[in-house]
Write an enzyme that holds these catalytic residues in place. Structure first.
Site, PDB file in Angstrom:
ATOM      1  N   GLU A   1     -63.310  61.029 -18.551  1.00 30.81           N
ATOM      2  CA  GLU A   1     -62.872  59.867 -19.337  1.00 30.81           C
ATOM      3  C   GLU A   1     -62.596  58.691 -18.393  1.00 30.81           C
ATOM      4  O   GLU A   1     -62.689  57.539 -18.782  1.00 30.81           O
ATOM      5  CB  GLU A   1     -61.630  60.212 -20.175  1.00 30.81           C
ATOM      6  CG  GLU A   1     -61.420  59.239 -21.325  1.00 30.81           C
ATOM      7  CD  GLU A   1     -60.300  59.631 -22.267  1.00 30.81           C
ATOM      8  OE1 GLU A   1     -59.124  59.537 -21.882  1.00 30.81           O
ATOM      9  OE2 GLU A   1     -60.583  60.040 -23.418  1.00 30.81           O
TER      10      GLU A   1
ATOM     11  N   GLY B   1     -53.136  57.894 -20.664  1.00 27.72           N
ATOM     12  CA  GLY B   1     -52.971  59.188 -21.319  1.00 27.72           C
ATOM     13  C   GLY B   1     -53.303  60.364 -20.403  1.00 27.72           C
ATOM     14  O   GLY B   1     -52.557  61.332 -20.303  1.00 27.72           O
ATOM     15  N   ARG B   2     -54.430  60.271 -19.697  1.00 27.84           N
ATOM     16  CA  ARG B   2     -54.854  61.409 -18.861  1.00 27.84           C
ATOM     17  C   ARG B   2     -54.098  61.485 -17.538  1.00 27.84           C
ATOM     18  O   ARG B   2     -54.329  62.372 -16.736  1.00 27.84           O
ATOM     19  CB  ARG B   2     -56.374  61.340 -18.637  1.00 27.84           C
ATOM     20  CG  ARG B   2     -56.866  60.014 -18.116  1.00 27.84           C
ATOM     21  CD  ARG B   2     -58.369  59.869 -18.279  1.00 27.84           C
ATOM     22  NE  ARG B   2     -58.845  58.536 -17.929  1.00 27.84           N
ATOM     23  CZ  ARG B   2     -58.891  57.506 -18.767  1.00 27.84           C
ATOM     24  NH1 ARG B   2     -58.448  57.644 -20.001  1.00 27.84           N
ATOM     25  NH2 ARG B   2     -59.352  56.333 -18.381  1.00 27.84           N
TER      26      ARG B   2
ATOM     27  N   LYS C   1     -64.535  56.947 -33.368  1.00 29.28           N
ATOM     28  CA  LYS C   1     -63.305  56.907 -34.172  1.00 29.28           C
ATOM     29  C   LYS C   1     -63.480  55.953 -35.350  1.00 29.28           C
ATOM     30  O   LYS C   1     -63.113  56.258 -36.478  1.00 29.28           O
ATOM     31  CB  LYS C   1     -62.129  56.394 -33.327  1.00 29.28           C
ATOM     32  CG  LYS C   1     -61.574  57.358 -32.316  1.00 29.28           C
ATOM     33  CD  LYS C   1     -60.341  56.722 -31.654  1.00 29.28           C
ATOM     34  CE  LYS C   1     -59.924  57.487 -30.413  1.00 29.28           C
ATOM     35  NZ  LYS C   1     -58.854  56.836 -29.666  1.00 29.28           N
TER      36      LYS C   1
ATOM     37  N   LYS D   1     -49.149  58.626 -27.117  1.00 30.03           N
ATOM     38  CA  LYS D   1     -48.848  57.338 -26.483  1.00 30.03           C
ATOM     39  C   LYS D   1     -48.820  56.232 -27.549  1.00 30.03           C
ATOM     40  O   LYS D   1     -47.893  55.450 -27.624  1.00 30.03           O
ATOM     41  CB  LYS D   1     -49.902  57.050 -25.408  1.00 30.03           C
ATOM     42  CG  LYS D   1     -49.713  55.758 -24.680  1.00 30.03           C
ATOM     43  CD  LYS D   1     -50.711  55.626 -23.535  1.00 30.03           C
ATOM     44  CE  LYS D   1     -50.693  54.210 -22.989  1.00 30.03           C
ATOM     45  NZ  LYS D   1     -51.598  54.011 -21.858  1.00 30.03           N
TER      46      LYS D   1
ATOM     47  N   GLU E   1     -55.830  62.572 -35.257  1.00 34.23           N
ATOM     48  CA  GLU E   1     -55.598  64.024 -35.185  1.00 34.23           C
ATOM     49  C   GLU E   1     -54.103  64.333 -35.117  1.00 34.23           C
ATOM     50  O   GLU E   1     -53.581  65.178 -35.854  1.00 34.23           O
ATOM     51  CB  GLU E   1     -56.292  64.616 -33.944  1.00 34.23           C
ATOM     52  CG  GLU E   1     -57.805  64.583 -33.973  1.00 34.23           C
ATOM     53  CD  GLU E   1     -58.398  63.285 -33.429  1.00 34.23           C
ATOM     54  OE1 GLU E   1     -57.673  62.257 -33.350  1.00 34.23           O
ATOM     55  OE2 GLU E   1     -59.600  63.287 -33.096  1.00 34.23           O
TER      56      GLU E   1
ATOM     57  N   HIS F   1     -69.394  86.442 -13.836  1.00 41.07           N
ATOM     58  CA  HIS F   1     -70.183  87.281 -14.747  1.00 41.07           C
ATOM     59  C   HIS F   1     -70.743  86.465 -15.899  1.00 41.07           C
ATOM     60  O   HIS F   1     -71.097  87.012 -16.944  1.00 41.07           O
ATOM     61  CB  HIS F   1     -69.311  88.432 -15.250  1.00 41.07           C
ATOM     62  CG  HIS F   1     -68.870  89.323 -14.121  1.00 41.07           C
ATOM     63  ND1 HIS F   1     -69.605  90.408 -13.703  1.00 41.07           N
ATOM     64  CD2 HIS F   1     -67.814  89.223 -13.283  1.00 41.07           C
ATOM     65  CE1 HIS F   1     -68.987  90.968 -12.667  1.00 41.07           C
ATOM     66  NE2 HIS F   1     -67.909  90.269 -12.396  1.00 41.07           N
TER      67      HIS F   1
END
Ligand code: F6P
Length: 546
Positions: A358, A272-273, A509, A211, A217, A389
């Protein structure tokens, strides 16, 4: 979230009424609730948008639901829903509208932000995406050497990764199988190295999804990808055939060296999400094709319509969101388990972690007051039956109350012998076991020796909702995602927090930016962190080989 909920939540009469009601029913067992109300399963099942939502195995009565609905009305939920859908700037800390719903609105709709109807641009981007995807999928988008693109690597992180990778995995059954899709997110070089190690650069396209187009990253991985490609093809001009961008930041895209003709945009009113159905879904459209992408948007839209129009008491995201508040704030439940009984949905819990945590992992109200109640639950999960399990032991016999969402489909996309009935039997059995348990008398009656009775007893009374759909297809996926998006919104309205900002990610950050040169520098620099961080930096520098 809108700055209008000025009354403190815990002081309003609707909250107090819930508190009194909770004190009355906190220890009532689901066994007794089912026995006392034979119509409970019917009353507590909502069917719409192709979803059967059975919430009857929750620790709630008809009265609980009434009281929760009163709370929602007192918090002006319907007005807030209208405010979001109509483009009001409800993300007050960033002064932005919140319009992921506009991404799936029909072309005929008109939604205005700052005097501009946003819908035409949404559809224009969808058309450009479709045109591009048709070319690439059909092999008519040659790479720099003339070979057709067959590999797609999405580079992004957070919402620019989790939505695309989740949707790709969920819809893999519908994807073009002669194409390879990879997703690189972590700044750990291993992620990039493993993603490209067996790919032919001449046939590989990178989608740089960000965005902001500034995320450390993503930009680091994008630069490594450019180096890998140009190194292999021996010509910087190759970038134009092998890189496209998805972003709101045209300037940064162009500075990186990607022609903005190969950029697919969206606006700052898409969080973003909440962006997997925006241009961020380019990899999804490449995988499943434009028609299926539109079917997915149709599924989102159907849930949007349900959320907007269904009465609150028959509204699936509303009930789901209110139950989350009920468990977090009254029962003190710390977490929610998301358990999809479908292998294709394996990344859905990870996707929801960002969407929910978030958004609602906040501790001040919209006007900045500290909250005096719990906000977001911790979301996690694994596909059934694998989780059974692994961690289900804690769900059944641990000391904590963990509400569960079971998600299943009546029909498998891969019907292999009896597998699907076995899978679904397990899902139904787990919900039954959690709710009703096994009493000490039942355990004894089955011949268990007395000393083992406490160990073999299941207290039950552990809540779950069951979400059942016909089969997993793009529309079903869209509806499911929109269901959780809107549930998050409902929770935010009740708590009067802003689910659409994420200031809590900033400090780490900023500190990392400071530490990077301290790790890379050859010189012994003065370190001004705390004693632990200083010592670790020094040790790292000594240990690292190059
Ligand atoms: O760091 C959190 C975050 O801002 C998320 O909200 C977002 O989805 C992610 O980073 C990626 O951001 P971008 O798409 O701008 O690279």
């Amino acid at each position: 979230m809108i700055g209008t909920q000025n009354a403190r939540l815990k002081t309003i009469p609707e909250w107090r009424a819930l508190q009194r009601h909770f004190d009355e029913i906190r220890d009532v067992h689901l066994r007794d609730l089912f026995e006392a109300d034979p119509g409970r399963a019917d009353f507590m099942t909502i069917e719409d948008v192709g979803i059967i939502f059975d919430y009857s195995k929750n620790r709630a009565t008809r009265q609980t639901i009434d009281l929760l609905i009163h709370l929602a009305s007192a918090r002006s939920l319907q007005e807030r829903i209208h405010a979001m859908f109509s483009g009001q700037k409800i993300n007050t800390t960033e002064n932005r509208a919140v319009l992921h719903t506009a991404l799936r609105a029909p072309a005929s709709e008109r939604i205005f932000v700052d005097g501009e109807n946003v819908i035409p641009e949404v559809h224009l981007v969808l058309e450009r995406m479709a045109d591009f995807c048709v070319k690439v999928r059909s092999g008519q988008w040659p790479g720099h050497t003339g070979l057709p693109i067959r590999n797609v690597v999405n580079i992004g992180i957070g919402g620019s990764d989790l939505g695309p990778v989740m949707a790709y995995e969920a819809l893999r059954h519908y994807s073009l199988r002669d194409m390879t899709f990879r997703f690189v997110s972590n700044v750990d070089g291993t992620d990039f190295a493993e993603a490209v190690r067996d790919l032919d650069p001449a046939r590989t396209m990178f989608i740089v999804s960000s965005k902001t187009f500034t995320t450390l990253e993503t930009m680091t991985n994008a630069r490594s990808a450019r180096e890998w490609l140009v190194g292999a093809l021996g010509d910087p001009a190759a970038v134009s055939r092998h890189f496209v961008a998805v972003s709101t930041n045209a300037r940064a895209v162009s500075e990186f060296g990607i022609d903005t003709a190969n950029m697919f945009g969206f606006r700052d009113w898409v969080g973003g999400r909440f962006s997997m159905d925006s241009a961020i879904g380019l990899s999804t459209m490449l995988a499943v094709g434009p028609d299926r992408f539109h079917q997915m948007l149709g599924g989102f839209r159907a849930m949007d319509d349900h959320f907007r129009n269904a009465p609150l008491e028959r509204n699936i995201p509303v009930i789901m969101g209110l139950l989350s508040v009920w468990y977090s704030d009254f029962f003190g439940a710390p977490a929610t388990a998301i358990l999809p009984y479908d292998q294709y949905m394996k990344r859905f819990p990870a996707y929801l972690q960002q969407l929910v945590m978030e958004s609602n992992g906040k501790s001040v109200t919209t006007d900045g007051w500290p909250v005096d109640y719990e906000t977001s639950s911790i979301y996690w999960g694994e596909p059934g039956t694998n989780g059974q399990h692994s961690f289900y032991q804690l769900l059944h016999q641990g000391t904590r109350l963990i509400p569960v969402d079971f998600i299943g489909f009546a029909n498998s996309l891969n019907p292999v012998r009896r597998h699907h009935d076995l899978l679904m039997a397990n899902m139904l059995a787990q919900a039954e076991a959690l709710a009703f348990g096994r009493t000490p008398d039942q355990v004894r009656a089955s011949g268990v020796p007395e000393r083992l009775v406490p160990h073999r007893t299941f207290a039950g009374n552990r809540p779950s909702s069951t979400i059942l759909l016909d089969h997993l297809d793009p529309a079903a996926l869209g509806s499911l995602v929109a269901l959780y998006e809107h549930s998050v919104f409902v929770q935010g309205v009740i708590w009067d927090i802003n689910p659409f900002d994420q200031w809590g990610v900033e400090l780490g950050k900023a500190l990392a930016e400071k530490i990077i040169p301290e790790l890379e520098s050859e010189e012994e620099s003065t370190l001004c962190h705390d004693a632990s961080t200083n010592a670790l930096i020094r040790k790292y520098r000594k240990m690292k080989v190059s």
